[in-house]
Write an enzyme that holds these catalytic residues in place. Structure first.
Site, PDB file in Angstrom:
ATOM      1  N   SER A 156      40.002 -23.764  -9.603  1.00 48.04           N
ATOM      2  CA  SER A 156      40.212 -24.977 -10.384  1.00 48.04           C
ATOM      3  C   SER A 156      40.227 -24.653 -11.877  1.00 48.04           C
ATOM      4  CB  SER A 156      39.142 -26.013 -10.004  1.00 48.04           C
ATOM      5  OG  SER A 156      39.463 -27.286 -10.483  1.00 48.04           O
ATOM      6  N   ASP A 250      46.475 -31.927  -2.850  1.00 46.57           N
ATOM      7  CA  ASP A 250      45.874 -31.711  -4.166  1.00 46.57           C
ATOM      8  C   ASP A 250      46.979 -31.855  -5.208  1.00 46.57           C
ATOM      9  OD1 ASP A 250      44.754 -30.697  -6.524  1.00 46.57           O
ATOM     10  OD2 ASP A 250      43.936 -28.906  -5.580  1.00 46.57           O
ATOM     11  N   HIS A 280      41.275 -30.271  -2.624  1.00 49.92           N
ATOM     12  CA  HIS A 280      40.641 -29.592  -3.748  1.00 49.92           C
ATOM     13  C   HIS A 280      39.137 -29.435  -3.494  1.00 49.92           C
ATOM     14  CE1 HIS A 280      41.086 -28.316  -7.957  1.00 49.92           C
ATOM     15  NE2 HIS A 280      39.830 -28.728  -8.104  1.00 49.92           N
TER      16      HIS A 280
END
Length: 313
Positions: A156, A250, A280
């Site tokens: 991320s 996502d 995610h």
């Protein structure tokens, strides 16, 4: 509207529901300190413990005026293949050495690499480029003093930092030998692809992304700043072999495809895996969701190959 009832399997839904029981979907509406409390509690609940066969040391890098905490995971009884510099996720707002502690421990054992987790500065107390500067401090320490090939990795926001370091370290004598980016946000085009198809995905929505971006920069995003958005670079040559692993459900997934294509167009090596039906943050589901378990194995295999200087794709 995307029909997630057909895309996401029962195991993954159970993971989503368990996450939401600790971390409500509207958490971005809370204050930053409350967000951190909620996130830290959730991470503690998901912590899987340490595997046998590793040693762990917490220390710090830098000067007396500014220290960057790190945690070093070393395989016992064997010379490590490489040093994996790991940057945690959390939207640049939450997370730290504890949030991805067990992930880094398992990555160490399963790859045979030393793994170094970097506790970079968070926003809003330290807006961009503070996190990038800390990431570069960790890279220079690893490349200049540790005597091992460096593999960059992160999930991320941490994937964003890993890629930013890869772009900035081109030409360095100890430039990274590879990078593994796990559902990274790289500054892609929000008008198309997964940003549209999965704008309202479970676990991370476009609204969440916009919130984190606004906090990260303390206002408007700087245009053309590759330290903030690696996809905004105009030159993708000279980057290390890159493996991108994203979640289908996502908004950020298309960033993996776009980054792969940019590296390939520049003559480099890149591979992109879009994990079907995953969301995610699925690293925390690697012990309870079959798809996440398989994906983590893919991440381990990619990291190990890059550490060995191999390209099996």
């Amino acid at each position: 509207m995307t029909d997630y009832t057909s895309l996401i399997d029962a195991e993954t839904w159970a993971f989503i529901e368990r996450t939401n029981s600790f971390y409500p979907p509207d958490t971005v509406d809370y204050g930053i300190e409350r967000q951190r409390e909620i996130y830290d509690r959730m991470c503690r609940e998901f912590h899987a413990g340490y595997p046998d066969g590793i040693t762990v040391e917490t220390t710090a890098l830098g000067t007396d005026t500014h220290r960057v905490p790190i945690r070093i995971y070393r395989p016992e009884g064997t010379k490590p293949l490489a040093l994996v510099l790991y940057f945690h996720g959390g939207g640049f707002v939450v997370g730290g050495l504890e949030s991805h502690d067990d992930v880094c421990a398992e990555l160490c054992l399963r790859t045979g690499c030393t793994v170094v987790s970097v506790d970079y500065r968070l926003v809003p107390e330290h807006i961009h480029p503070a996190a990038f500067e800390d990431a570069m401090t960790a890279f220079y320490w690893a490349a200049d003093t540790q005597g091992l090939p460096v593999v960059l990795a992160g999930d991320s926001a941490g994937g964003n930092l890993a890629a930013a370091v890869a772009h900035a370290s081109r030409g360095h004598p100890g430039a990274p030998v590879g990078q593994v980016l796990i559902y990274p946000g790289l500054g892609g085009d929000q008008t198309k692809g997964s940003y549209v198809t999965h704008a309202d995905a479970p676990m991370l929505s476009l609204r969440d992304i916009d919130f984190y971006r606004g906090v990260r920069f303390g206002g408007a995003e700087p245009m053309g700043d590759t330290r903030a958005a690696p996809l905004h670079d105009t030159d993708f040559s000279g980057l290390p072999p890159t493996v991108l692993v994203t979640a289908e459900c996502d908004p950020l997934s298309s960033d993996g495809e776009a980054y792969r294509d940019a590296i390939l167009a520049a003559g480099g090596k890149a591979e992109w895996f879009e994990e079907k039906g995953l969301v995610h943050g699925y690293l925390r589901a690697r012990h309870t969701v079959g798809r996440a378990r398989d994906s983590f194995s893919r991440i381990v295999e990619a990291t190990t190959a890059l550490a060995r200087g191999e390209w099996p794709y």
